[in-house]
Design a protein around this motif. Structure first.
Motif, PDB file in Angstrom:
ATOM      1  N   VAL A  12       0.852  -1.190   0.000  1.00  0.00           N
ATOM      2  CA  VAL A  12       0.000   0.000   0.000  1.00  0.00           C
ATOM      3  C   VAL A  12       0.880   1.230   0.000  1.00  0.00           C
ATOM      4  O   VAL A  12       2.001   1.213   0.528  1.00  0.00           O
ATOM      5  CB  VAL A  12      -0.944  -0.019   1.225  1.00  0.00           C
ATOM      6  CG1 VAL A  12      -0.171   0.030   2.519  1.00  0.00           C
ATOM      7  CG2 VAL A  12      -1.985   1.081   1.140  1.00  0.00           C
ATOM      8  N   GLN A  13       0.384   2.291  -0.608  1.00  0.00           N
ATOM      9  CA  GLN A  13       1.133   3.540  -0.644  1.00  0.00           C
ATOM     10  C   GLN A  13       1.023   4.278   0.683  1.00  0.00           C
ATOM     11  O   GLN A  13       0.042   4.092   1.425  1.00  0.00           O
ATOM     12  CB  GLN A  13       0.612   4.424  -1.769  1.00  0.00           C
ATOM     13  CG  GLN A  13       0.909   3.892  -3.162  1.00  0.00           C
ATOM     14  CD  GLN A  13       0.527   4.877  -4.251  1.00  0.00           C
ATOM     15  OE1 GLN A  13      -0.273   5.791  -4.036  1.00  0.00           O
ATOM     16  NE2 GLN A  13       1.098   4.696  -5.428  1.00  0.00           N
ATOM     17  N   PRO A  14       1.996   5.103   0.997  1.00  0.00           N
ATOM     18  CA  PRO A  14       1.898   5.924   2.215  1.00  0.00           C
ATOM     19  C   PRO A  14       0.602   6.720   2.230  1.00  0.00           C
ATOM     20  O   PRO A  14       0.181   7.274   1.207  1.00  0.00           O
ATOM     21  CB  PRO A  14       3.120   6.836   2.116  1.00  0.00           C
ATOM     22  CG  PRO A  14       4.106   6.043   1.318  1.00  0.00           C
ATOM     23  CD  PRO A  14       3.291   5.294   0.302  1.00  0.00           C
ATOM     24  N   GLY A  16      -2.223   5.293   2.798  1.00  0.00           N
ATOM     25  CA  GLY A  16      -3.292   4.360   2.477  1.00  0.00           C
ATOM     26  C   GLY A  16      -3.765   3.563   3.680  1.00  0.00           C
ATOM     27  O   GLY A  16      -3.318   3.770   4.812  1.00  0.00           O
ATOM     28  N   ASN A  87       2.276   4.526   7.059  1.00  0.00           N
ATOM     29  CA  ASN A  87       3.546   5.112   6.657  1.00  0.00           C
ATOM     30  C   ASN A  87       4.602   4.012   6.551  1.00  0.00           C
ATOM     31  O   ASN A  87       4.377   2.882   7.022  1.00  0.00           O
ATOM     32  CB  ASN A  87       3.953   6.224   7.626  1.00  0.00           C
ATOM     33  CG  ASN A  87       4.084   5.722   9.054  1.00  0.00           C
ATOM     34  OD1 ASN A  87       4.919   4.866   9.342  1.00  0.00           O
ATOM     35  ND2 ASN A  87       3.265   6.255   9.956  1.00  0.00           N
ATOM     36  N   PRO A  88       5.729   4.284   5.937  1.00  0.00           N
ATOM     37  CA  PRO A  88       6.737   3.234   5.725  1.00  0.00           C
ATOM     38  C   PRO A  88       7.188   2.560   7.015  1.00  0.00           C
ATOM     39  O   PRO A  88       7.591   1.380   6.979  1.00  0.00           O
ATOM     40  CB  PRO A  88       7.876   3.994   5.045  1.00  0.00           C
ATOM     41  CG  PRO A  88       7.190   5.091   4.306  1.00  0.00           C
ATOM     42  CD  PRO A  88       6.060   5.516   5.206  1.00  0.00           C
ATOM     43  N   THR A  91       5.725  -0.875   7.930  1.00  0.00           N
ATOM     44  CA  THR A  91       6.089  -2.071   7.179  1.00  0.00           C
ATOM     45  C   THR A  91       6.611  -3.145   8.122  1.00  0.00           C
ATOM     46  O   THR A  91       7.541  -2.909   8.896  1.00  0.00           O
ATOM     47  CB  THR A  91       7.147  -1.734   6.128  1.00  0.00           C
ATOM     48  OG1 THR A  91       6.586  -0.837   5.161  1.00  0.00           O
ATOM     49  CG2 THR A  91       7.649  -2.991   5.429  1.00  0.00           C
ATOM     50  N   VAL A 124       4.509  -0.772   3.163  1.00  0.00           N
ATOM     51  CA  VAL A 124       4.050   0.579   2.854  1.00  0.00           C
ATOM     52  C   VAL A 124       5.163   1.273   2.079  1.00  0.00           C
ATOM     53  O   VAL A 124       6.238   1.551   2.619  1.00  0.00           O
ATOM     54  CB  VAL A 124       3.699   1.375   4.115  1.00  0.00           C
ATOM     55  CG1 VAL A 124       3.123   2.745   3.732  1.00  0.00           C
ATOM     56  CG2 VAL A 124       2.724   0.592   4.985  1.00  0.00           C
ATOM     57  N   SER A 125       4.892   1.525   0.816  1.00  0.00           N
ATOM     58  CA  SER A 125       5.931   2.077  -0.050  1.00  0.00           C
ATOM     59  C   SER A 125       5.297   2.738  -1.254  1.00  0.00           C
ATOM     60  O   SER A 125       4.250   2.310  -1.741  1.00  0.00           O
ATOM     61  CB  SER A 125       6.879   0.965  -0.502  1.00  0.00           C
ATOM     62  OG  SER A 125       7.822   1.462  -1.436  1.00  0.00           O
ATOM     63  N   SER A 126       5.955   3.790  -1.725  1.00  0.00           N
ATOM     64  CA  SER A 126       5.492   4.446  -2.946  1.00  0.00           C
ATOM     65  C   SER A 126       6.193   3.855  -4.167  1.00  0.00           C
ATOM     66  O   SER A 126       5.922   4.261  -5.299  1.00  0.00           O
ATOM     67  CB  SER A 126       5.739   5.950  -2.861  1.00  0.00           C
ATOM     68  OG  SER A 126       7.102   6.213  -2.590  1.00  0.00           O
TER      69      SER A 126
END
Length: 126
Positions: A12-14, A16, A87-88, A91, A124-126
Motif C-alpha cells: 500500500v502507498q503511504p 493508504g 507510513n513506511p 512495514t 508501505v511504499s510508494s
C-alpha cells in the motif's frame, strides 16, 4: 484443530489503508484476549493492539494510536485490525496471538500468548 489465520496484508502507498483479519478455528475468540504484533526486519517484535476477552476493552501502542482500530466479530470468530494513514515505518510482518481470559498488564509481551498465526506481510511504499 486450534488455528489462527491472518489475511489482508499487501502493498500500500503511504497514507493508504489496509484491514487485516485474524480468523480463529477450534476455539472461540470471545473468550480470549487477542493481540496484533508486528516485526520489521532487524527489529524486535512489537505489540500493536489488543482486544480483551468478553468486554472487548482495547489497547494500542503509542505508535499507532489514532490510526489503527482493533475490533472483533464474534459471529465470524474473527479479530480485525483496521490500519489507516499508513507510513513506511508500519512495514512489517503482522501476526495475531491469543490467550484465554484477560491480561491485566503488559498485553504487549509476547510470552503471555498461547496461540499464534503465521503472519501476513504489510509493506508501505510508494
Amino acid at each position: 484443530q486450534v488455528q489462527l489465520v491472518e489475511s489482508g496484508g499487501g502493498l500500500v502507498q503511504p497514507g493508504g489503508s489496509l484491514r487485516l483479519s485474524c480468523a480463529a478455528s477450534g476455539f472461540t475468540l470471545d473468550y480470549y484476549t487477542t493481540t496484533w504484533f508486528r516485526q520489521a526486519p532487524g527489529k524486535e517484535r512489537e505489540g500493536v493492539s489488543c482486544i480483551s476477552s468478553s468486554d472487548g476493552i482495547t489497547s494500542y501502542a503509542d505508535s499507532v494510536k489514532g490510526r489503527f482500530t482493533i475490533s472483533r466479530d464474534n459471529a465470524k470468530n474473527t479479530v480485525y485490525l483496521q490500519m489507516n494513514s499508513l507510513n513506511p515505518e508500519d512495514t512489517a510482518v503482522y501476526s495475531c496471538a491469543a490467550v484465554p481470559g484477560r491480561i491485566y498488564s503488559s498485553w504487549y509481551e509476547s510470552e503471555w500468548y498461547d496461540y499464534w498465526g503465521q503472519g501476513t506481510q504489510v509493506t508501505v511504499s510508494s
